[in-house]
Scaffold this motif. Structure first.
Motif, PDB file in Angstrom:
ATOM      1  N   PHE A 267       0.843  -1.199   0.000  1.00 45.90           N
ATOM      2  CA  PHE A 267       0.000   0.000   0.000  1.00 45.90           C
ATOM      3  C   PHE A 267       0.881   1.254   0.000  1.00 45.90           C
ATOM      4  O   PHE A 267       0.635   2.200  -0.752  1.00 45.90           O
ATOM      5  N   CYS A 268       1.923   1.234   0.833  1.00 43.04           N
ATOM      6  CA  CYS A 268       2.853   2.377   0.890  1.00 43.04           C
ATOM      7  C   CYS A 268       3.545   2.588  -0.452  1.00 43.04           C
ATOM      8  O   CYS A 268       3.727   3.734  -0.883  1.00 43.04           O
ATOM      9  N   ARG A 269       3.908   1.506  -1.126  1.00 41.59           N
ATOM     10  CA  ARG A 269       4.549   1.642  -2.436  1.00 41.59           C
ATOM     11  C   ARG A 269       3.605   2.275  -3.446  1.00 41.59           C
ATOM     12  O   ARG A 269       4.020   3.089  -4.268  1.00 41.59           O
ATOM     13  N   VAL A 270       2.343   1.872  -3.410  1.00 36.11           N
ATOM     14  CA  VAL A 270       1.371   2.421  -4.356  1.00 36.11           C
ATOM     15  C   VAL A 270       1.206   3.924  -4.149  1.00 36.11           C
ATOM     16  O   VAL A 270       1.192   4.693  -5.108  1.00 36.11           O
ATOM     17  N   TYR A 271       1.084   4.344  -2.906  1.00 39.94           N
ATOM     18  CA  TYR A 271       0.760   5.745  -2.634  1.00 39.94           C
ATOM     19  C   TYR A 271       1.955   6.650  -2.373  1.00 39.94           C
ATOM     20  O   TYR A 271       1.858   7.863  -2.573  1.00 39.94           O
ATOM     21  N   TRP A 272       3.079   6.095  -1.936  1.00 38.39           N
ATOM     22  CA  TRP A 272       4.226   6.947  -1.620  1.00 38.39           C
ATOM     23  C   TRP A 272       5.512   6.511  -2.321  1.00 38.39           C
ATOM     24  O   TRP A 272       6.591   7.007  -1.995  1.00 38.39           O
ATOM     25  N   GLY A 273       5.391   5.593  -3.286  1.00 41.90           N
ATOM     26  CA  GLY A 273       6.561   5.158  -4.042  1.00 41.90           C
ATOM     27  C   GLY A 273       6.870   6.118  -5.180  1.00 41.90           C
ATOM     28  O   GLY A 273       6.255   7.181  -5.315  1.00 41.90           O
ATOM     29  N   ALA A 274       7.826   5.745  -6.002  1.00 44.55           N
ATOM     30  CA  ALA A 274       8.288   6.618  -7.093  1.00 44.55           C
ATOM     31  C   ALA A 274       7.235   6.791  -8.194  1.00 44.55           C
ATOM     32  O   ALA A 274       7.180   7.828  -8.840  1.00 44.55           O
ATOM     33  N   LYS A 275       6.400   5.785  -8.388  1.00 46.14           N
ATOM     34  CA  LYS A 275       5.378   5.867  -9.436  1.00 46.14           C
ATOM     35  C   LYS A 275       4.093   6.440  -8.850  1.00 46.14           C
ATOM     36  O   LYS A 275       3.789   6.247  -7.680  1.00 46.14           O
ATOM     37  N   VAL A 276       3.334   7.098  -9.684  1.00 47.03           N
ATOM     38  CA  VAL A 276       2.045   7.637  -9.237  1.00 47.03           C
ATOM     39  C   VAL A 276       1.066   6.482  -9.015  1.00 47.03           C
ATOM     40  O   VAL A 276       1.183   5.438  -9.662  1.00 47.03           O
ATOM     41  N   PRO A 277       0.110   6.635  -8.106  1.00 43.60           N
ATOM     42  CA  PRO A 277      -0.849   5.561  -7.840  1.00 43.60           C
ATOM     43  C   PRO A 277      -1.549   5.034  -9.100  1.00 43.60           C
ATOM     44  O   PRO A 277      -1.837   3.842  -9.201  1.00 43.60           O
ATOM     45  N   ALA A 278      -1.805   5.897 -10.068  1.00 45.55           N
ATOM     46  CA  ALA A 278      -2.493   5.459 -11.285  1.00 45.55           C
ATOM     47  C   ALA A 278      -1.709   4.373 -12.022  1.00 45.55           C
ATOM     48  O   ALA A 278      -2.308   3.513 -12.681  1.00 45.55           O
ATOM     49  N   PHE A 279      -0.373   4.400 -11.912  1.00 40.46           N
ATOM     50  CA  PHE A 279       0.439   3.360 -12.549  1.00 40.46           C
ATOM     51  C   PHE A 279      -0.032   1.980 -12.110  1.00 40.46           C
ATOM     52  O   PHE A 279      -0.098   1.050 -12.899  1.00 40.46           O
ATOM     53  N   TYR A 280      -0.364   1.859 -10.835  1.00 33.88           N
ATOM     54  CA  TYR A 280      -0.813   0.578 -10.290  1.00 33.88           C
ATOM     55  C   TYR A 280      -2.324   0.407 -10.439  1.00 33.88           C
ATOM     56  O   TYR A 280      -2.800  -0.606 -10.945  1.00 33.88           O
ATOM     57  N   LEU A 281      -3.055   1.393  -9.980  1.00 34.10           N
ATOM     58  CA  LEU A 281      -4.502   1.251  -9.852  1.00 34.10           C
ATOM     59  C   LEU A 281      -5.235   1.129 -11.178  1.00 34.10           C
ATOM     60  O   LEU A 281      -6.348   0.601 -11.223  1.00 34.10           O
ATOM     61  N   GLU A 282      -4.624   1.595 -12.256  1.00 36.02           N
ATOM     62  CA  GLU A 282      -5.253   1.499 -13.576  1.00 36.02           C
ATOM     63  C   GLU A 282      -4.691   0.352 -14.412  1.00 36.02           C
ATOM     64  O   GLU A 282      -5.025   0.225 -15.592  1.00 36.02           O
TER      65      GLU A 282
END
Length: 149
Positions: free
Chosen positions: A59-74
Motif C-alpha cells: 500500500f505504501c509503495r502504491v501511494y508513496w513510491g516513485a510511481k504515481v498511484p495510477a500506474f498501479y490502480l489502472e
C-alpha cells in the motif's frame, strides 16, 4: 530513497512469505506431532504476520513510491497480482484452521497426531498455494515492464 527502502522491504517480505509457505509444506507431513506441531503453528503465525506486512508495505509503495498511484490502480496486471495474492490468502485459511485445531488437540493430548487424510488435505492446499503464489512475481515482472498500461 523511500521508494528504494519500500521496494527492498516488499521484495524481502515476499521472499520470506515464499520461504515460510515452503517450510509449512515440508513440516505438514505424516508423523507430525509435539514440537513439530508447535513449530508449524509458529511458522503459520509468522506467515500470516508477513502477509499483513506485505499489504502494508505494498500500500505504501502504491501511494508513496516513485510511481504515481495510477500506474498501479489502472493496470489490470496489478489487479491480477492482487487477485493472486488474495487467492493465496483465501487458500491459507484451511491450513491455518487445521493447524490451530491440531495445536489445541495436542495441548489436551500430548500423543496427538493429525489424521493422515487431514494432513494430506492440508498438504494439497499448501501445494496449491505455492502454485498460485508463483503467479505473483510473474505478474510483478510483467507490470514492471509496462504490461497492462
Amino acid at each position: 530513497m523511500s521508494d528504494l527502502v519500500l521496494a527492498i522491504l516488499h521484495h524481502l517480505l515476499i521472499l520470506s512469505l515464499a520461504g515460510l509457505l515452503a517450510v509449512e509444506r515440508v513440516l505438514a507431513r505424516p508423523g507430525l506431532s509435539g514440537a513439530s506441531l508447535g513449530t508449524l503453528a509458529r511458522i503459520d503465525a509468522a506467515y500470516g504476520a508477513t502477509a499483513g506486512l506485505i499489504l502494508v508495505v505494498g500500500f505504501c509503495r502504491v501511494y508513496w513510491g516513485a510511481k504515481v498511484p495510477a500506474f498501479y490502480l489502472e493496470n489490470p496486471v496489478f489487479w491480477a497480482k492482487i487477485a493472486a495474492f488474495a487467492v493465496v490468502g483465501l487458500l491459507s485459511i484451511l491450513p491455518t484452521i487445521a493447524i490451530l485445531k491440531w495445536r489445541k488437540q495436542a495441548k489436551a493430548d500430548p500423543a496427538f497426531t493429525p489424521a493422515a487424510d487431514d494432513l494430506a488435505k492440508v498438504r494439497r492446499v499448501l501445494g496449491l498455494e505455492l502454485v498460485v503464489f508463483a503467479l505473483i512475481p510473474i505478474f510483478a515482472a510483467a507490470m514492471a515492464r509496462g504490461y497492462g498500461l
